[in-house]
Design an enzyme around this catalytic site. Structure first.
Site, PDB file in Angstrom:
ATOM      1  N   HIS A  40      39.868  48.402  15.701  1.00 45.49           N
ATOM      2  CA  HIS A  40      38.898  49.444  15.398  1.00 45.49           C
ATOM      3  C   HIS A  40      38.351  50.091  16.664  1.00 45.49           C
ATOM      4  CE1 HIS A  40      35.861  51.458  12.917  1.00 45.49           C
ATOM      5  NE2 HIS A  40      34.995  51.199  13.884  1.00 45.49           N
ATOM      6  N   HIS A  86      34.240  54.108   7.267  1.00 46.47           N
ATOM      7  CA  HIS A  86      33.587  52.821   7.009  1.00 46.47           C
ATOM      8  C   HIS A  86      34.233  52.224   5.758  1.00 46.47           C
ATOM      9  CE1 HIS A  86      29.670  50.893   8.594  1.00 46.47           C
ATOM     10  NE2 HIS A  86      30.514  51.084   9.583  1.00 46.47           N
TER      11      HIS A  86
END
Length: 729
Positions: A40, A86
Site C-alpha cells: 500500500h 479504502h
C-alpha cells in the site's frame, strides 16, 4: 512465526533491511520498514510501470510523488486533486472504513495548502439481493455522508455499481478537489537542519495499527473479521478544526512544510519529508501526545490514528504555531528536530530505539518485477459472443436494464450527502459530471469520475483508454477543457501473472489516451490484493478528470432541459454493433464475453472539442454521453429528467444498447441546426438525426420491425426503484 513475517515482510525483505543497517533491526525499526515497504505504501509491485504515465504539462505545478497533484488555473489560482482507496478497511468495518477514507483524502488536499471544496465517491459492491452487500452499501454510504457532511465538504458526484466479483471485496474510492492561491502552496518537505517538527491534531492510540498499510497489502479470507481492530476511527469535528488551523498556519507563513499522517503514521510523516529534503531527523516519542498508556515504540510508529498532521516549523515560529493550535483547540507537541546528514533517529524512554537512513524507508523499498502474462482464457473470452437471430422485445429489455442497480437512479446514495455546502455547486449529482464555481472569478471547475470493471476485464487496455475518453467527455459537456487526470487502479492479487498483465495493459491504455488528449496524470493510487478466497475482482481502474471553464458558460447543458419540439441528435460514430461487455448482455442475457470496442483517438478528441464548443456557445440545452446501457438508456435518462417523451428511429436494435465510445445524445433547438451542423462538420464529427422530443412516451421506430413504446412514467418507475426498492428490504 518470525516477527517480520507477522508484520507482512518476506524473508528477502528482512534480509535487505539487515544489509541496509549492517545488523538485525530492532522491533521499532522492523515495524517502520514493514509499514513503509508494504504494498500500500511502497507500490513495490506497480512502481516500475507507473512511470509510463505522461505527467508533465505547462500547467502542472506539482505532479505525482507529493500528497496531491496541483495544476495552475491562471490568475494566481491553483487546484489540488487526489484520489485514494479504502477498500479493505471498508469491507472489515464499512462505516469507519469509508469515513476515514474521506478524512485521509481531505488531509492529502489541505496538506498542500488548499481548502478542500468537493468530494466524489466511486463505490462497488456485490448484488443487492444479498443482505450482506446491502449492509456494506448502507455502512459505506453512511460513512461517507457522516464524515463529509460533518466536516463541511460537499460530496457532489460519483458512481455506484454492482457485480458479483465485488461481493467479497467492495471498492471504496474517494476523490477530493481543493483550491488555493499560488502563494499558499505548501510541500511535504522537512526543510533545513534546525527546523522543528510539530505534531498537530488528535492524540495517538492503538486504533489503526497496520490499518491501511498492512490490511490493504494482503488478500482477504474467512478470517477477515479478525482484522476489525486494525480499522482506524475517525472524528470529523477534529478534522474540521485541523483544516482551519492548518489553513491559518499557511496564511501566516508559519510552516516550512507539512505532511499528513495517513497510512504508516509517524513512520511516514518523519521519513518521507526528511528524504525529500535530503536531511535526517531526531524524533522523541516521549513527547507524542497519546490517548492510551503503555504503548510501545513500534505501536506509536505504526499507529494510523486519524486527524493528525506533522508541521515543519522554523524555530522562531514554534510559539506562534502552538498558539494557533490552542486557538483552534487542537493538541500540539514538539516531537523532533531536522538534522544534517541523512539519519532518522527515534528515541523512546530515553533510549534510541531506531536509527536508519531516512530515505531508506521509501527510496530503498523493493521494486518487484512480478511475472505477467496474458490470461490463458482471454482468447476464448473474446470469441465467446452471443448470436442474435431474433430481435428482442425492446421496451421490455429497456425496462429491465433501467431497473438494474448499476444503471438505475443513484439518488438513494447521493441524497444522503450534502452537495450544496459552500454554495459553489452549479451542477451536482445525477448529471454528466460536476461543475463548481470559483467565487470571485469567472472560472468554473468540472470533474467527472468513471469506471467500468466489466469492460476492463474483457480488454484492460481498451477499457482503461475508454474511461479517460468518457471522463474527459463528461467534463467537456459542461463547457470545460480537460486538463488533468488522477487514477485509482483497483486490481486483484499481483502475485498472479494474469493480474499483473491486466495492470500493465490498463496503465498502457490510460497512458495512450492521456497522450492523445494532452492531459497529464498528476497523481493516483494503486490498490492490489482485492481478492477474497482467491477470487479476484475485475480490473477496475477509476479515472477522475479535472477540467477548467474560463470563462464559465452562463448556462450549461443539463439532463432536465429537453422540451417538446427539440430534435434528438447523436454526435459521434454511427452504426455501432458491438454488445461485448455491455449492460444489455450482462443484465438481459447473463453473459460476459466478446471484446469491447476500442477508442479512436482522432474521433475521441474531435467529439470532446465539439462538446466544449456546444456548451461554451450555449447551442444545446441537453447533452448526455452514451455509455452504460447504450443510446436507449441515454435517451430514457434525458426523458425521465425532463419529463418529456421522445421518438427515436433506429436501423438496428443492437445499436440501441451498444456502448461504443465517443458518442453524445443531444436535444437540439431548431434555430441552432445550421450552426451546429457547421461546427460538427468543421471538426469532422458525424451527426445523426435520430428523432425528436415530445409527448409522454419513449418510442422506438424501425423501418422493418415497426414501432414500440413505453410511457415515461413507467420508465421512471423502473429507473427510480432500482436501488431504492432493494434497500427497503
Amino acid at each position: 512465526m518470525p516477527l517480520h513475517q507477522a508484520l507482512g515482510m518476506t524473508d528477502d525483505e528482512y534480509g535487505t533491511v539487515c544489509d541496509l543497517l549492517g545488523r538485525p533491526p530492532t522491533e521499532a525499526e522492523l515495524a517502520m520498514y514493514s509499514v513503509m515497504w508494504s504494498e500500500h505504501c511502497s507500490y513495490k509491485s506497480s512502481r516500475a510501470f507507473l512511470g509510463r504515465f505522461p505527467t508533465t504539462a505547462p500547467w502542472v505545478v506539482v505532479g505525482p510523488g507529493e500528497n496531491a497533484g496541483v495544476v495552475d488555473l491562471g490568475d494566481g489560482w491553483l487546484a489540488a486533486l487526489r484520489i485514494e482507496s479504502h477498500n479493505h478497511p471498508s469491507f472489515v468495518e464499512p462505516y469507519q472504513g469509508a469515513a476515514t477514507g474521506v478524512g485521509g483524502i481531505l488531509r492529502d488536499i489541505f496538506t498542500m495548502g488548499a481548502r478542500p471544496i468537493a468530494l466524489w465517491d466511486q463505490i462497488r459492491f456485490g448484488p443487492l439481493d444479498d443482505p450482506h452487500n446491502r449492509y456494506l452499501l448502507e455502512g459505506v454510504v453512511a460513512g461517507v455522508a457522516g464524515y463529509g457532511n460533518a466536516v463541511g465538504v460537499p460530496t457532489v458526484g460519483g458512481e455506484v455499481a454492482f457485480e458479483e466479483c465485488y461481493a467479497g471485496n467492495p471498492l471504496v474510492n474517494v476523490m477530493c478537489l481543493g483550491i488555493m492561491r499560488k502563494e499558499q502552496l505548501v510541500l511535504g518537505t522537512a526543510g533545513t537542519p534546525g527546523t522543528i517538527a510539530v505534531l498537530l491534531g488528535s492524540s495517538t492510540g492503538r486504533d489503526g495499527i497496520g490499518g491501511a498499510s498492512v490490511l490493504a497489502s494482503a488478500s482477504f479470507d474467512a478470517d477477515s473479521d479478525t482484522k476489525r481492530p486494525t480499522v482506524q476511527v475517525g472524528d470529523p469535528f477534529e478534522e474540521k478544526k485541523l483544516i482551519e488551523a492548518c489553513l491559518e498556519l499557511y496564511d501566516r507563513s508559519l510552516v516550512v512544510g507539512v505532511q499528513d499522517l495517513g497510512a504508516a503514521g509517524l513512520s511516514c510523516a518523519t521519513s518521507e519529508p526528511a528524504a525529500r529534503a535530503g536531511t535526517g531527523m531526531d524524533v522523541d516519542l516521549d513527547t507524542v501526545h497519546v490517548r492510551e498508556s503503555g504503548m510501545t515504540a513500534a505501536e506509536l510508529l505504526m499507529s494510523e490514528s486519524q486527524e493528525r498532521m506533522m508541521a515543519f516549523v522554523h524555530p522562531s515560529s514554534v510559539n506562534d504555531v502552538l498558539a494557533v493550535a490552542a486557538k483552534w483547540e487542537i493538541d500540539a507537541s514538539v516531537v523532533g528536530t531536522v538534522t544534517a546528514g541523512d539519519t532518522l533517529r527515534i528515541s523512546y524512554n530515553n533510549q534510541v530505539v531506531a536509527e536508519m537512513p531516512a530515505a531508506s524507508l521509501s527510496e530503498a523499498a523493493p521494486i518487484l518485477r512480478r511475472d505477467s502474462g496474458e490470461p490463458f482464457w482471454l482468447e476464448d473470452l473474446w470469441t465467446n459472443t452471443l448470436e442474435y437471430l431474433q430481435p428482442p422485445d425492446i421496451t421490455r429489455c429497456l425496462l429491465e436494464v433501467l431497473a438494474d442497480p448499476s444503471i438505475g437512479d443513484p439518488s438513494w446514495v447521493y441524497e444522503q450527502y450534502d452537495h450544496q455546502l459552500f454554495l459553489n455547486t452549479v451542477v451536482g449529482p445525477g448529471d454528466n459530471g460536476s461543475l463548481l464555481r470559483i467565487k470571485g472569478t469567472d472560472k468554473a471547475l468540472a470533474v467527472s469520475t468513471d469506471g467500468n470493471g466489466r469492460q476492463c476485464y474483457l480488454d484492460p487496455m481498451r477499457g482503461g483508454a475508454n474511461l479517460v475518453y468518457e471522463s474527459a467527455l463528461n467534463v467537456a459537456m459542461l463547457g470545460a477543457k480537460p486538463m488533468a487526470v488522477v487514477d485509482n487502479l483497483n486490481f486483484g492479487n499481483p502475485e498472479k501473472s494474469e493480474v499483473m498483465w491486466q495492470f500493465i495493459e490498463t496503465v498502457e491504455g490510460i497512458s495512450q489516451a492521456c497522450e492523445s488528449l494532452g492531459i497529464p496524470v498528476v497523481g493516483g493510487n494503486v490498490s492490489f490484493y482485492n481478492e477474497t478466497d482467491e477470487a479476484d475482482i475485475y480490473p477496475t481502474p477509476i479515472v477522475g478528470v479535472l477540467g477548467l471553464a474560463d470563462p464559465a458558460p452562463r448556462s450549461v447543458p443539463r439532463l432536465n432541459r429537453a422540451e417538446a419540439g427539440m430534435a434528438l441528435w447523436m454526435f459521434g460514430p454511427r452504426n455501432s454493433r458491438n454488445l461485448a461487455g455491455s449492460s444489455f448482455e450482462k443484465i438481459i442475457k447473463g453473459h460476459v464475453g466478446g471484446r469491447p470496442t476500442g477508442p479512436d483517438s482522432t474521433t475521441g478528441k474531435a467529439v470532446i472539442e465539439l462538446a466544449v464548443a456546444l456548451a461554451q456557445n450555449e447551442l444545446v440545452p441537453v447533452m448526455h454521453d452514451i455509455s452504460d446501457g447504450g443510446a436507449a438508456v441515454t435517451v430514457s435518462e434525458i426523458c425521465i429528467a425532463s419529463n418529456v417523451g421522445a421518438h427515436l428511429q433506429y436501423s438496428s436494435w443492437v445499436g440501441l444498447f451498444a456502448e461504443a465510445p465517443h458518442r453524445i445524445i443531444a436535444a437540439v433547438p431548431p434555430e441552432n441546426f445550421a450552426a451546429i451542423r457547421q461546427l460538427a462538420e468543421d471538426l469532422g464529427v458525424p451527426v445523426s438525426e435520430l428523432g425528436e422530443f415530445g409527448g409522454h412516451r419513449i418510442s422506438f421506430d424501425n423501418p422493418v420491425a415497426g414501432a414500440t413504446s413505453l410511457s415515461v412514467d413507467k420508465a421512471a418507475d423502473a429507473w427510480r426503484g432500482a436501488i431504492r426498492s432493494r434497500m427497503s428490504h
